[in-house]
Design an enzyme around this catalytic site. Sequence first.
Site, PDB file in Angstrom:
ATOM      1  CE  LYS A 197      -3.304   2.660   2.846  1.00 25.44           C
ATOM      2  NZ  LYS A 197      -4.154   2.696   4.051  1.00 25.44           N
ATOM      3  CE  LYS A 208      -6.681   8.936   7.672  1.00 28.72           C
ATOM      4  NZ  LYS A 208      -7.391   7.907   8.459  1.00 28.72           N
ATOM      5  CG  ASP A 216      -1.974   5.322   4.755  1.00 28.86           C
ATOM      6  OD1 ASP A 216      -1.851   4.279   5.420  1.00 28.86           O
ATOM      7  OD2 ASP A 216      -3.040   5.658   4.211  1.00 28.86           O
ATOM      8  CD  GLU A 265      -6.712   5.284   2.239  1.00 29.28           C
ATOM      9  OE1 GLU A 265      -7.709   5.414   2.973  1.00 29.28           O
ATOM     10  OE2 GLU A 265      -5.574   5.068   2.689  1.00 29.28           O
ATOM     11  NE  ARG A 281     -11.022  -1.066   3.735  1.00 30.03           N
ATOM     12  CZ  ARG A 281     -11.631  -1.184   4.913  1.00 30.03           C
ATOM     13  NH1 ARG A 281     -12.783  -1.819   5.015  1.00 30.03           N
ATOM     14  NH2 ARG A 281     -11.077  -0.694   6.013  1.00 30.03           N
TER      15      ARG A 281
HETATM   16  N1  BES Z   1      -4.325   4.657   6.723  1.00 28.27           N
HETATM   17  C1  BES Z   1      -5.489   4.451   7.514  1.00 28.27           C
HETATM   18  C2  BES Z   1      -5.247   3.468   8.663  1.00 28.27           C
HETATM   19  C3  BES Z   1      -4.371   3.958   9.771  1.00 28.27           C
HETATM   20  C4  BES Z   1      -4.921   4.635  10.848  1.00 28.27           C
HETATM   21  C5  BES Z   1      -3.027   3.699   9.759  1.00 28.27           C
HETATM   22  C6  BES Z   1      -4.112   5.065  11.874  1.00 28.27           C
HETATM   23  C7  BES Z   1      -2.206   4.134  10.776  1.00 28.27           C
HETATM   24  C8  BES Z   1      -2.742   4.808  11.834  1.00 28.27           C
HETATM   25  C9  BES Z   1      -6.599   3.895   6.639  1.00 28.27           C
HETATM   26  O1  BES Z   1      -6.609   4.309   5.329  1.00 28.27           O
HETATM   27  C10 BES Z   1      -7.879   4.328   7.246  1.00 28.27           C
HETATM   28  O2  BES Z   1      -8.133   5.496   7.245  1.00 28.27           O
HETATM   29  N2  BES Z   1      -8.655   3.401   7.747  1.00 28.27           N
HETATM   30  C11 BES Z   1      -9.890   3.690   8.372  1.00 28.27           C
HETATM   31  C12 BES Z   1     -10.886   2.657   7.916  1.00 28.27           C
HETATM   32  C13 BES Z   1     -12.313   3.003   8.304  1.00 28.27           C
HETATM   33  C14 BES Z   1     -12.797   4.202   7.533  1.00 28.27           C
HETATM   34  C15 BES Z   1     -13.184   1.814   8.009  1.00 28.27           C
HETATM   35  C16 BES Z   1      -9.686   3.640   9.875  1.00 28.27           C
HETATM   36  O3  BES Z   1      -8.910   2.807  10.346  1.00 28.27           O
HETATM   37  O4  BES Z   1     -10.282   4.467  10.562  1.00 28.27           O
HETATM   38 ZN    ZN Z   2      -4.842   4.906   4.541  1.00 31.08          ZN
HETATM   39 MN    MN Z   3      -7.691   6.106   5.057  1.00 26.07          MN
END
Ligand code: BES
Ligand code: ZN
Ligand code: MN
Length: 514
Positions: free
Chosen positions: A288, A300, A311, A372, A374
Amino acid sequence: MTVKLVTMKFQIQKTDVLSRKTPCAVVFALNDELLPSAQQLDAALDHVLSKMLKDKDLKNKPGYIQWLPVNNVACERVLLVHLGTTLDKKATQLEAGNVITAIKSSAATLARYPVKEACLYLDDIFSEKMPELRYHDEAATPQWLAEQLATLFTKATYRYTETLSKPEPKPVLSKLIYVCNDANRSRTLKASLERGAALGVGINFARELGNLPGNICTPSFLADKAKELAANSSKLTFRNLTEKQIESMGMGAFHSVAKGSDQDSRLIVLEYKGSSAAKSRPHVLVGKGITFDTGGISLKPGLNMDEMKFDMCGAASVLGSIKALVEMDAKVHVVGIIAAAENMPSGRASKPGDIVTSLSGQTIEILNTDAEGRLVLCDALTYAERYKPKSVIDIATLTGACIVALGHHASGLYSNHQALADKLLQAGISANDRAWQMPLWDEYQKQLDSNFADMANIGGPAGGSVTAACFLSRFAKKFHWAHLDVAGTASVSGTHKGATGRPVGLLVNYLLNA
Ligand code: BES
Ligand code: ZN
Ligand code: MN
């Protein structure tokens, strides 16, 4: 900009602490005693070492150290390092974790002092009457320890300087002598030290890419770094799809993430063909590479959003692993695929409710544009099919939920093939870069049901790391596949904020034994 990292040299020598001239001799204590080389120095130095131990100037804890400027002996300085206590009173078993702590602390200390070279008398722990070294319920070999040592020292000399106008001078430590007086053992240790150092180089490369900010480390920057690696090795080939090609070939999920950004996305392919393995089916790593994740229209919150530059650490771990394989001249066949894009809100960005068609033909309702990872990975997984892979492992900072589940010590592991999961778990243990297996049960799949598409891109708040893996599993039916969620392990927050280079150790260890 080229990512250039200075690295250490390691050598094995047969010598002893009283005759070997060096800027620094590193010697050890265990329980209430000095190890043989420390004892020799102690006798030559008026018993100052044993006095420090007795007076508790040197604490009986792994990694505690004392410096001694010395006269009248061959070395200019002595670094006395404590290994802590053995597992049992009779001193028959020594926990390797303690030794690793001691090595880390020696390396961190040496890298802060003006010593160019040090002689390490750690092989003393394998001399007669010493306790057995234990690691995860097994005997640890001197070869394993030497490999760890070279990796840990190489990591300790890494400094991020790229965007500092007045960086601190880099560590001057450039050579470590591993003293070993057992001829048979020395012969086998050379390869271990080399392998460990090469792994450290790969890890540091991944750290550097992770640490670079999102305005420098863009998708095209990642492609340039992959291209540079390929330019320096005849065993690597580089390919690269631009955003236009990604869209026109039908990667609708990937493109739905990339299209909101002014940065052109890339699907980067870097193939490593080690000699003799060149004709075999490859192992594929899919990384990724979201070079910055704002969340998109599902924006966010602002707090700590800067850390979303990390990321792309999955992608960095793919490049770092391949860099390590090149340095080792490993006889393996590996294809690295990186889905690189920036996740931004804009007039061109995807919106919640948008439905896209993935390269596999399956349709996806985007309920949250922040899920995003996935979306870019699913198309990269389908793309991997063309390599008829022996195994496919994707590496992604995929979910905050994985951090909730496992914290920062273990990467989350999911797999559709238990033998593959077992190999990865074992590789993580060997490399001291552990993963922990999570369930990928059918019961979780229905959380992804959508009224308007084949699936939704989120599965609700319950088991968020599991449902993310379930989503990916739908694109990994044609091969043995594993997914590593490294959201909690690829970087650290706080005063030591930075990329860790995980899980390069796990991956390289797996690939060398796969
Ligand atoms: N890159 C983030 C995941 C992440 C969060 C990595 C904190 C490192 C630290 C990912 O793209 C994301 O935003 N995931 C969401 C998924 C949700 C919307 C289902 C998450 O984990 O909140
Ligand atoms: Zn992400
Ligand atoms: Mn994300």
